[in-house]
Design an enzyme around this catalytic site. Structure first.
Site, PDB file in Angstrom:
ATOM      1  N   LYS A  81     -80.815  44.395 -28.542  1.00 20.14           N
ATOM      2  CA  LYS A  81     -79.979  45.339 -28.434  1.00 20.14           C
ATOM      3  C   LYS A  81     -78.920  45.195 -27.118  1.00 20.14           C
ATOM      4  O   LYS A  81     -77.848  45.679 -27.306  1.00 20.14           O
ATOM      5  CB  LYS A  81     -80.443  46.681 -28.248  1.00 20.14           C
ATOM      6  CG  LYS A  81     -80.920  47.457 -29.884  1.00 20.14           C
ATOM      7  CD  LYS A  81     -79.512  48.025 -30.332  1.00 20.14           C
ATOM      8  CE  LYS A  81     -79.708  48.402 -31.608  1.00 20.14           C
ATOM      9  NZ  LYS A  81     -80.328  49.672 -31.931  1.00 20.14           N
ATOM     10  N   TYR A 112     -80.203  39.735 -33.493  1.00 21.42           N
ATOM     11  CA  TYR A 112     -80.603  41.349 -34.082  1.00 21.42           C
ATOM     12  C   TYR A 112     -81.102  40.699 -35.455  1.00 21.42           C
ATOM     13  O   TYR A 112     -81.227  39.833 -36.029  1.00 21.42           O
ATOM     14  CB  TYR A 112     -79.400  42.162 -33.817  1.00 21.42           C
ATOM     15  CG  TYR A 112     -80.241  43.705 -33.637  1.00 21.42           C
ATOM     16  CD1 TYR A 112     -81.195  43.857 -32.601  1.00 21.42           C
ATOM     17  CD2 TYR A 112     -80.009  44.591 -34.628  1.00 21.42           C
ATOM     18  CE1 TYR A 112     -81.716  44.909 -32.417  1.00 21.42           C
ATOM     19  CE2 TYR A 112     -80.493  45.775 -34.489  1.00 21.42           C
ATOM     20  CZ  TYR A 112     -81.540  46.122 -33.449  1.00 21.42           C
ATOM     21  OH  TYR A 112     -82.224  47.298 -33.339  1.00 21.42           O
ATOM     22  N   ASN A 141     -83.140  48.402 -42.912  1.00 22.07           N
ATOM     23  CA  ASN A 141     -83.453  46.964 -42.285  1.00 22.07           C
ATOM     24  C   ASN A 141     -84.705  46.477 -42.057  1.00 22.07           C
ATOM     25  O   ASN A 141     -85.841  47.190 -42.126  1.00 22.07           O
ATOM     26  CB  ASN A 141     -82.727  47.078 -40.886  1.00 22.07           C
ATOM     27  CG  ASN A 141     -81.203  47.241 -40.602  1.00 22.07           C
ATOM     28  OD1 ASN A 141     -80.623  46.452 -41.502  1.00 22.07           O
ATOM     29  ND2 ASN A 141     -80.732  48.120 -39.755  1.00 22.07           N
ATOM     30  N   GLU A 200     -85.659  53.246 -28.265  1.00 24.72           N
ATOM     31  CA  GLU A 200     -85.466  52.525 -29.535  1.00 24.72           C
ATOM     32  C   GLU A 200     -86.774  52.295 -30.360  1.00 24.72           C
ATOM     33  O   GLU A 200     -87.621  51.816 -29.836  1.00 24.72           O
ATOM     34  CB  GLU A 200     -84.973  50.935 -28.982  1.00 24.72           C
ATOM     35  CG  GLU A 200     -84.554  49.987 -30.362  1.00 24.72           C
ATOM     36  CD  GLU A 200     -83.399  50.495 -31.258  1.00 24.72           C
ATOM     37  OE1 GLU A 200     -83.169  49.809 -32.195  1.00 24.72           O
ATOM     38  OE2 GLU A 200     -82.411  51.267 -30.816  1.00 24.72           O
ATOM     39  N   ASP A 201     -86.672  52.531 -31.611  1.00 26.76           N
ATOM     40  CA  ASP A 201     -87.985  52.248 -32.639  1.00 26.76           C
ATOM     41  C   ASP A 201     -89.268  52.844 -32.219  1.00 26.76           C
ATOM     42  O   ASP A 201     -90.271  52.056 -32.011  1.00 26.76           O
ATOM     43  CB  ASP A 201     -87.968  50.667 -32.741  1.00 26.76           C
ATOM     44  CG  ASP A 201     -87.002  50.373 -33.712  1.00 26.76           C
ATOM     45  OD1 ASP A 201     -86.085  50.911 -34.187  1.00 26.76           O
ATOM     46  OD2 ASP A 201     -86.913  48.962 -33.949  1.00 26.76           O
ATOM     47  N   ASP A 254     -81.302  55.508 -30.280  1.00 29.15           N
ATOM     48  CA  ASP A 254     -80.238  55.161 -31.338  1.00 29.15           C
ATOM     49  C   ASP A 254     -80.685  55.143 -32.291  1.00 29.15           C
ATOM     50  O   ASP A 254     -79.739  55.427 -33.244  1.00 29.15           O
ATOM     51  CB  ASP A 254     -80.159  53.673 -30.749  1.00 29.15           C
ATOM     52  CG  ASP A 254     -78.956  53.004 -31.630  1.00 29.15           C
ATOM     53  OD1 ASP A 254     -77.930  53.556 -31.679  1.00 29.15           O
ATOM     54  OD2 ASP A 254     -79.386  52.053 -32.475  1.00 29.15           O
ATOM     55  N   ASP A 255     -81.869  55.452 -33.046  1.00 26.97           N
ATOM     56  CA  ASP A 255     -82.434  55.437 -34.230  1.00 26.97           C
ATOM     57  C   ASP A 255     -82.106  56.924 -34.845  1.00 26.97           C
ATOM     58  O   ASP A 255     -81.652  56.840 -36.254  1.00 26.97           O
ATOM     59  CB  ASP A 255     -83.925  55.531 -34.509  1.00 26.97           C
ATOM     60  CG  ASP A 255     -84.359  53.995 -33.952  1.00 26.97           C
ATOM     61  OD1 ASP A 255     -84.055  52.836 -34.437  1.00 26.97           O
ATOM     62  OD2 ASP A 255     -85.230  53.767 -32.933  1.00 26.97           O
ATOM     63  N   ARG A 274     -92.703  51.452 -34.187  1.00 27.94           N
ATOM     64  CA  ARG A 274     -91.997  51.370 -35.547  1.00 27.94           C
ATOM     65  C   ARG A 274     -90.812  50.315 -35.656  1.00 27.94           C
ATOM     66  O   ARG A 274     -89.768  50.950 -35.564  1.00 27.94           O
ATOM     67  CB  ARG A 274     -91.304  52.919 -36.031  1.00 27.94           C
ATOM     68  CG  ARG A 274     -90.999  52.791 -37.340  1.00 27.94           C
ATOM     69  CD  ARG A 274     -90.483  54.579 -37.654  1.00 27.94           C
ATOM     70  NE  ARG A 274     -89.239  54.531 -36.986  1.00 27.94           N
ATOM     71  CZ  ARG A 274     -87.867  53.875 -37.185  1.00 27.94           C
ATOM     72  NH1 ARG A 274     -87.716  53.366 -38.206  1.00 27.94           N
ATOM     73  NH2 ARG A 274     -86.877  54.324 -36.392  1.00 27.94           N
TER      74      ARG A 274
END
Length: 548
Positions: A146, A74, A387, A217-218, A240-241, A128
């Protein structure tokens, strides 16, 4: 054939295996091979190959060396893997659902071998990825990574995981022009086409995988909020973001605020938080941190007044024209002066006790910014959460030196302990891995119909309370990641109890168990790889595999 199969007690000796191979520890051989590679991306490729050849051995090596391997699977290395995925692709690793599959998405999902036994999917559209932008179909390693963390951190059974990338095109021209790009060659759809696709996708997911938890996610900022709001009350899902990041930062902030207030003598209700970065993660974290103040007895309006947000145009105020929808909630209506566009001016105006970075702007927290925070706070709270490390707002060594060691620090990516003025300083890492494995495990075991705000909040509180006495004495704001399995079990317990309180749990048998009995049950459900190393001709374990 995998090494795990070779090492099975029932597998006979064969000339194809070196005669003394089984008297050696192949895990150590794999680690030596991994460590022989100097490049992070090469290490990533090696681990991916190991997982293909022998999944059980891969997870055994991962569980025994998590602190070394997680940063490869990750952040930060996964960012490089995503950026170059079309060029390093070797074999199918997950499920692609394309915009071209409209009308028969169910058929695509049915091709996944897990079927109705699948329990958790991580779904990205690649729009993203971390702070790297729109990577399109290259985003699949995010979902894969993940899920590896779910397996390592919570003991989710690998066969029940589903990594998914929604291939909806990309607006990044260099990928559209790359002859090796593996995704559909078109720009991203508009709102109407995207909504139709997402509705069909989520309906099909529920039909094909009836027991599945979906983690988004993203996604791009607007779509992250849009689809969380659209689907959270219809399906078993979370983002999660937005929610995971918010929960892990809330937990760290709870502990950081106690340390800061203990040093300054100021009450916890006096804290003021300045967010540098107002995308989906920034606003999601800000909303979650309102819980800190509300748990202290403050009203929602009072809690909101303690939070300030900054984007590329400066302090976000209610009178700004064209303000994006997700930024309106925290827009300040109490500032009447000229626009504040420079961070130093904003800090002088707000006088925050905490500065949180979710901007993906490298070195945005300059020496002047950090020293100013230290001048107005006995122990300033500085969380550069972007990150990967290449996009972090300030490096740990600089934050320590510029505050003479007074900083309370947590970052999104890992930093190593440092020595300053004869003292060892250990950084915190606001890693979502502290939260999402336990949230997922608790949701799956309780068979919760939805992931409620209370479930996420209780996960955060459980994490903040998970520090050992030694970790508290070291002024840590997060427990050490080496304890992640026990931490995830404790968080899962809190999530299950919150689901019961909200009345969304369908596994009602847990309601009759004491906390101690339920925690034992949760730990018994955590999957373990089969122990492959032989000692004196016998497996060093009983080979029991717990199943979710």
């Amino acid at each position: 054939m995998s090494f795990s199969t070779y090492n099975s007690p029932s597998f006979p000796t064969t000339p194809s295996i070196p005669p003394h191979f089984l008297s050696t520890d192949h895990r150590q051989r794999c680690l030596a091979q991994l460590r022989s590679k100097n490049d992070g991306l090469e290490k990533y490729i090696y681990l991916s190959g190991l997982k293909e050849r022998d999944p059980n051995l891969f997870y055994e090596v991962l569980l025994g060396n998590m602190l070394e391997i997680i940063p490869i699977l990750y952040t930060p290395t996964v960012g490089d893997a995503c950026s170059k995925y079309s060029h390093i692709w070797r074999r199918p690793e997950g499920l692609y659902v394309s915009i071209e599959n409209r009308g028969h998405i169910r058929d695509v999902l049915r091709s996944w071998p897990g079927g109705a036994t699948s329990r958790i999917a991580v779904v990205t559209d690649g729009s993203r990825i971390l702070g790297l932008g729109d990577l399109g179909a290259n985003g699949l390693p995010i979902s894969i990574g993940k899920l590896d963390l779910y397996i390592a951190g919570a003991g989710i059974k690998p066969a029940t995981t589903v990594p998914i990338c929604l291939d909806l095109g990309t607006n990044t021209q260099k990928f559209l022009e790359d002859p090796l790009y593996i995704g559909v060659r078109r720009t991203r759809p508009g709102v109407e086409e995207m909504d139709a696709f997402m509705n069909e996708f989520m309906e099909a997911m529920k039909e094909v995988f009836p027991s599945l938890l979906v983690q988004f996610e993203d996604f791009s900022t607007d779509n992250a909020f849009r689809y969380l709001d659209m689907f959270r009350s219809q399906y078993r899902c979370f983002n999660d973001d937005i929610q995971g990041t918010g929960a892990v930062v809330l937990s760290g902030f709870m502990n950081a605020a106690r340390l800061s207030s203990a040093a300054s003598g100021r009450p916890l209700t006096d804290h003021r938080i300045l967010f540098f970065g107002a995308g989906s993660a920034g606003i999601g974290v800000a909303k979650q941190l309102m819980s800190f103040f509300k748990l202290l007895g403050m009203t929602e309006e009072e809690a909101r007044s303690r939070i300030y947000t900054v984007d590329s145009k400066g302090l976000i105020t209610a009178d700004r024209k064209g303000l994006q929808e997700h930024k309106i909630y925290f827009a300040r209506a109490d500032y009447q002066g000229p626009p504040l566009t420079h961070l130093l001016d904003i800090i002088n105006y707000v006088k925050p006790t905490a500065l949180l970075g979710l901007s993906t702007i490298r070195n945005a927290f300059t020496e002047d910014v950090v020293r100013l925070m230290a001048s107005i706070n006995t122990r300033p709270i500085i969380f550069p959460l972007s990150n990967p490390v290449s996009l972090c707002e300030v490096d740990y060594i600089d934050a320590v030196q510029w505050t003479n060691g007074s900083v309370i620090f947590a970052s999104g990516s890992p930093y190593k302990p440092i020595e300053y003025a004869g003292k060892i300083y250990e950084p915190g890492q606001g890693n979502n891995m502290y939260i999402f494995p336990g949230v997922g495990l608790g949701t799956i075991l309780s068979k919760a119909r939805h992931v409620t705000d209370s479930m996420v909040e209780q996960a955060s509180i459980a994490l903040s309370d998970a520090l050992t006495q030694e970790e508290q004495s070291a002024d840590l704001v997060y427990p050490r990641l080496a304890r992640i399995r026990d931490i995830s079990a404790t968080i899962a317990l809190a999530v299950i109890r919150a689901a019961q309180k909200d009345g969304v749990d369908e596994n009602t048998l847990f309601r009759n168990l004491s906390d101690a009995s339920l925690l034992d049950h949760i730990k018994a459900k955590q999957w373990q790889p089969y122990p492959t190393h032989l000692q004196n001709g016998n497996s060093n374990g009983n080979g029991n595999v717990h199943r979710l």
